[in-house]
Design a protein around this motif. Structure first.
Motif, mmCIF file in Angstrom:
data_model
loop_
_atom_site.group_PDB
_atom_site.id
_atom_site.type_symbol
_atom_site.label_atom_id
_atom_site.label_comp_id
_atom_site.label_asym_id
_atom_site.label_seq_id
_atom_site.Cartn_x
_atom_site.Cartn_y
_atom_site.Cartn_z
ATOM 1 N N ALA A 72 0.830 -1.209 0.000
ATOM 2 C CA ALA A 72 0.000 0.000 0.000
ATOM 3 C C ALA A 72 0.861 1.256 0.000
ATOM 4 O O ALA A 72 0.546 2.245 -0.669
ATOM 5 C CB ALA A 72 -0.918 -0.004 1.234
ATOM 6 N N LEU A 73 1.966 1.217 0.729
ATOM 7 C CA LEU A 73 2.879 2.370 0.772
ATOM 8 C C LEU A 73 3.476 2.626 -0.611
ATOM 9 O O LEU A 73 3.606 3.769 -1.048
ATOM 10 C CB LEU A 73 3.991 2.104 1.789
ATOM 11 N N TYR A 74 3.825 1.556 -1.299
ATOM 12 C CA TYR A 74 4.397 1.657 -2.640
ATOM 13 C C TYR A 74 3.395 2.318 -3.588
ATOM 14 O O TYR A 74 3.732 3.244 -4.332
ATOM 15 C CB TYR A 74 4.796 0.267 -3.122
ATOM 16 N N ALA B 104 0.851 4.195 -2.737
ATOM 17 C CA ALA B 104 0.647 5.580 -2.287
ATOM 18 C C ALA B 104 1.778 6.479 -2.771
ATOM 19 O O ALA B 104 1.550 7.622 -3.182
ATOM 20 C CB ALA B 104 0.562 5.620 -0.759
ATOM 21 N N ALA B 105 3.003 5.961 -2.732
ATOM 22 C CA ALA B 105 4.147 6.752 -3.171
ATOM 23 C C ALA B 105 4.056 7.028 -4.676
ATOM 24 O O ALA B 105 4.374 8.119 -5.144
ATOM 25 C CB ALA B 105 5.448 6.028 -2.844
ATOM 26 N N LYS B 106 3.614 6.016 -5.413
ATOM 27 C CA LYS B 106 3.528 6.187 -6.866
ATOM 28 C C LYS B 106 2.486 7.217 -7.266
ATOM 29 O O LYS B 106 2.666 7.963 -8.221
ATOM 30 C CB LYS B 106 3.199 4.843 -7.531
ATOM 31 N N LYS C 182 1.266 9.647 -5.327
ATOM 32 C CA LYS C 182 1.353 10.936 -4.636
ATOM 33 C C LYS C 182 1.822 12.026 -5.583
ATOM 34 O O LYS C 182 2.771 11.847 -6.349
ATOM 35 C CB LYS C 182 2.329 10.841 -3.463
ATOM 36 N N GLU C 183 1.154 13.159 -5.502
ATOM 37 C CA GLU C 183 1.588 14.298 -6.322
ATOM 38 C C GLU C 183 2.703 15.039 -5.620
ATOM 39 O O GLU C 183 2.599 15.362 -4.438
ATOM 40 C CB GLU C 183 0.404 15.254 -6.519
ATOM 41 N N VAL C 184 3.737 15.305 -6.366
ATOM 42 C CA VAL C 184 4.864 16.043 -5.783
ATOM 43 C C VAL C 184 4.492 17.522 -5.728
ATOM 44 O O VAL C 184 4.073 18.085 -6.742
ATOM 45 C CB VAL C 184 6.134 15.832 -6.637
#
Lengths: 446, 273
Positions: free
Chosen positions: B51-53, B55-57, B59-61
């Protein structure tokens, strides 16, 4: 404070830093780098009213006090941080024999030896370390790879092969090894994600690794201790500690190797350094174990920051590394010639911290006699979770929860908690090898 | 305190966290099932990491202005857009760096041991002075060097708009044009100031006058002798690529890369005297 002399200011803030470090170190599972981050944030708001000369002495004495005083929660409350994993086993043994105070004093003596070693090793720092750095830094990826391979290969099966079926016997024997490898792999993958594309808010970028470390080390320790129903026997406050100079020498030898390895190599902590040093020196004994742990802690926590001041023609930016260096970088840069001042601050703070250790250890025993230590862990849990939530929000809590699951694997499967350091070792090693971007690209994180 | 779960009921010995007694192999019933905890931990670690992976993908920078950068943003992953106002390539070190300006401040972007990598990725489209770019990276804030971003991957550098050099009149130049590059056509005026280190040559067109400053090394780097002669001859007309800079609050012009012949040329040279 405008008219005060630098000597008075440095002394005052050294004492303040020592006292602050003492108070926060008594709290189980709270790491000094988390506290330093908060202190730094506060400092930026009031820095215009504080003398610049006070910054380094305050923070360095904070860390010195931590390296002495955190022996108390580790020994009495059974809450080891990662650097103390190798220390706590004999320490817990002493506690169960009613000799916890003696263990704390031994660790304090070890830390004092560590402070002396920082002075003794000064010529080594300036003459040899820069040359070693020039040689090793282009090859650091290989060094870290070696450390990681050693960490995994040196773990031994802790099961006894008990079970009714061959599968149960195999499981019982080898589960801790596979758990160690699983911890390493999961933590390493997490590290790649966090360092490449953290989900923590950019407003708290300087603390984006804090929820990870709290989850990997602090929370599992708290859970472990909350689940424990072990009773702590009555403790004896000894008036004397029997120590031979030979033992102190051996402790200085082993602890210095562990501490220097941890202070110099990135992402290698005193726990990992202790494993390497312990195998390299092959020295035995509970007293040696505890004292060398104290030496290693000082050389690791304090030495890593002190190396920032090793400014030579071959190391114009110093050799420092570690969490405190990273945190202070935005507001502090060392100047040539400050090494001696920092050494004096460390010596003064170390002596003060040792005296405070004796005082606080007695008070901790009073607390243990009259209160259930579980209450402290509940409080620690609330503070940790609250702190992470306040500073990094729901994203930080989620990261902490995932890290807690990973950090709990070694706790419940009896493998090494050092494997959790893969969260930094793996991405740092990959980046130094020039492969960090390639891997991040494969994972679609770019 | 209860000894349930930590003392074997069969042989009475301490077993700690073990679920099977290592002495008599009796099964130990735990109040909190360790087996359940272990399973929760393992499943939680694997699923949570997945799930973290994700979410990281997704996520807007966040985008940031340079002027907003504070100490607490250290190590934060951000997007910063701006104009390249200074660019340096160091082929001997396989490195390059440039300064980004977005109107709120300036940010240094550095790439060590990566020049070859970026040149291969961008080819002829390698970023140039004046280009509008967006950079993605972790902010590195230090007291010594200020805020910077270390670039390691060409994917984290995007060219938003190429800079097209335009003709500009000297009289139109103001403080808002600092670090901008234009093409100027102007004549050399009297009162050329010269010392061991530099020449300050007043250049005038039909709208105004500004000094063109050339350090000794820059002057000697000009490949064409006729250009060098024209620069010291009053009345000579030159066309040059100039960057607007300032010294002690006064605007001045600097020739961009004087070593390139196409950046400064003579239109009409007057003979001396």
């Amino acid at each position: 404070m405008d008219g005060w002399s630098p000597f008075v200011l440095v002394t005052l803030f050294t004492v303040l830093g020592t006292l602050t470090g003492t108070v926060v170190s008594l709290f189980p599972s709270l790491h000094v780098y988390n506290v330093a981050g908060i202190a730094l944030l506060l400092w930026t708001y009031i820095q215009n009213h504080l003398p610049e000369v006070a910054l380094a002495p305050y923070f360095i004495s904070l860390v010195v006090a931590f390296s002495f005083i955190n022996t108390i929660p580790m020994t009495f409350y059974g809450a080891p941080d990662e650097s103390a994993t190798a220390v706590i086993l004999p320490g817990t043994n002493y506690l169960m024999q009613g000799r916890g105070y003696e263990a704390a004093v031994l660790s304090g003596v070890g830390s004092l030896i560590g402070v002396v070693m920082l002075v003794v090793l000064t010529p080594f720092f300036f003459q040899v370390m820069p040359a070693v750095h020039q040689l090793l830094s282009p090859n650091m990826a290989w060094v870290l790879l070696l450390v990681m391979a050693y960490m995994l290969m040196s773990e031994w099966p802790k099961g006894c092969g008990f079970g009714r079926t061959p599968w149960e016997k195999f499981q019982n024997s080898w589960q801790n090894l596979f758990a160690g490898i699983a911890t390493f792999a999961l933590a390493g993958f997490m590290g790649i994600i966090i360092t490449t594309r953290s989900i923590i808010t950019h407003e708290m970028g300087f603390q984006n690794i804090a929820p990870v470390f709290i989850g990997l080390f602090a929370i599992p320790s708290i859970i472990q201790n909350l689940l424990s129903r072990e009773e702590i026997p009555e403790q004896h406050i000894c008036e004397e500690v029997a120590l031979e100079p030979r033992e102190m020498g051996k402790a200085a030898y082993q602890g210095s190797i562990a501490g220097l390895i941890a202070a110099y190599l990135p992402a290698v902590t005193a726990g990992i350094g202790g494993i390497i040093a312990g195998h390299a020196t092959a020295l035995r004994g509970d007293v040696l174990f505890i004292m060398s742990g104290g030496v290693a802690k000082v050389l690791y926590y304090v030495g890593a920051f002190l190396m920032l001041f090793i400014i030579t023609p071959t190391s114009p930016n110093g050799l420092g590394k570690g969490g405190l260096n990273v945190m202070l970088k935005p507001i502090f840069s060392p100047q040539p010639g400050e090494f001696g001042l920092m050494l004096a601050v460390i010596f003064f703070s170390g002596c003060l911290s040792f005296l405070l250790l004796l005082f606080c250890a007695r008070r901790a025993l009073f607390f243990l006699r009259n209160f259930d230590y579980h209450s402290m862990y509940w409080l620690a849990l609330v503070v940790m979770v609250g702190g992470v939530s306040a500073f990094t929000g729901p994203e930080g809590l989620f990261v902490m929860a995932v890290a807690t699951c990973i950090g709990s694997i070694p706790v419940f499967f009896h493998s090494r908690r050092s494997n959790c350091m893969a969260v930094l070792l793996v991405p740092i090693c990959l980046n130094m090898a020039g492969l960090g971007d390639t891997v991040a690209n494969w994972l679609g994180l770019m | 305190m209860s000894k349930d779960g930590i003392i074997c009921k069969s042989c009475g010995r301490f077993v700690g966290a073990y679920e099977r007694c290592p002495h008599c192999q009796a099964k130990i019933m735990k109040t909190v099932s360790l087996r359940l905890v272990k399973r929760i931990v393992m499943v939680g670690a694997v699923l949570g990491l997945g799930a973290l992976y994700v979410a990281a993908k997704v996520k807007e920078v966040p985008k940031m202005d340079v002027g907003e950068i504070q100490m607490n943003h250290n190590m934060a992953l951000v997007d910063v857009s701006g104009k390249i106002v200074a660019l340096r390539r160091q082929p001997d070190r396989n490195a390059f760096d440039f300064t980004l300006s977005d109107g709120t401040g300036q940010l240094k972007v550095l790439a060590f041991n990566r020049l070859n990598h970026f040149e291969r990725a961008f080819g002829d489209d390698f970023p140039k002075l004046g280009d509008e770019v967006m950079v993605r990276g972790n902010l590195a804030i230090s007291e010594k060097f200020g805020a910077s971003i270390f670039l390691s991957n060409p994917k984290r550098l995007k060219i938003l708009q190429r800079y097209l050099v335009t003709e500009e009149k000297i009289g139109q130049i103001g403080r808002q044009d600092l670090n901008m590059v234009y093409r100027f056509t102007a004549q050399v005026q009297d009162d050329i100031f010269q010392n061991d280190m530099l020449r300050s040559i007043p250049m005038r067109d039909d709208t105004g006058t500004l000094p063109l400053v050339l350090f000794k090394t820059e002057f000697e780097a000009i490949p064409t002798k006729s250009v060098r002669d024209a620069l010291v001859t009053t009345g000579s007309s030159l066309r040059f690529l100039g960057r607007v800079s300032e010294y002690k609050g006064k605007l001045q012009l600097k020739v961009v890369n004087p070593g390139k012949a196409e950046n400064i040329e003579v239109l009409d040279r007057r003979e001396e005297g």
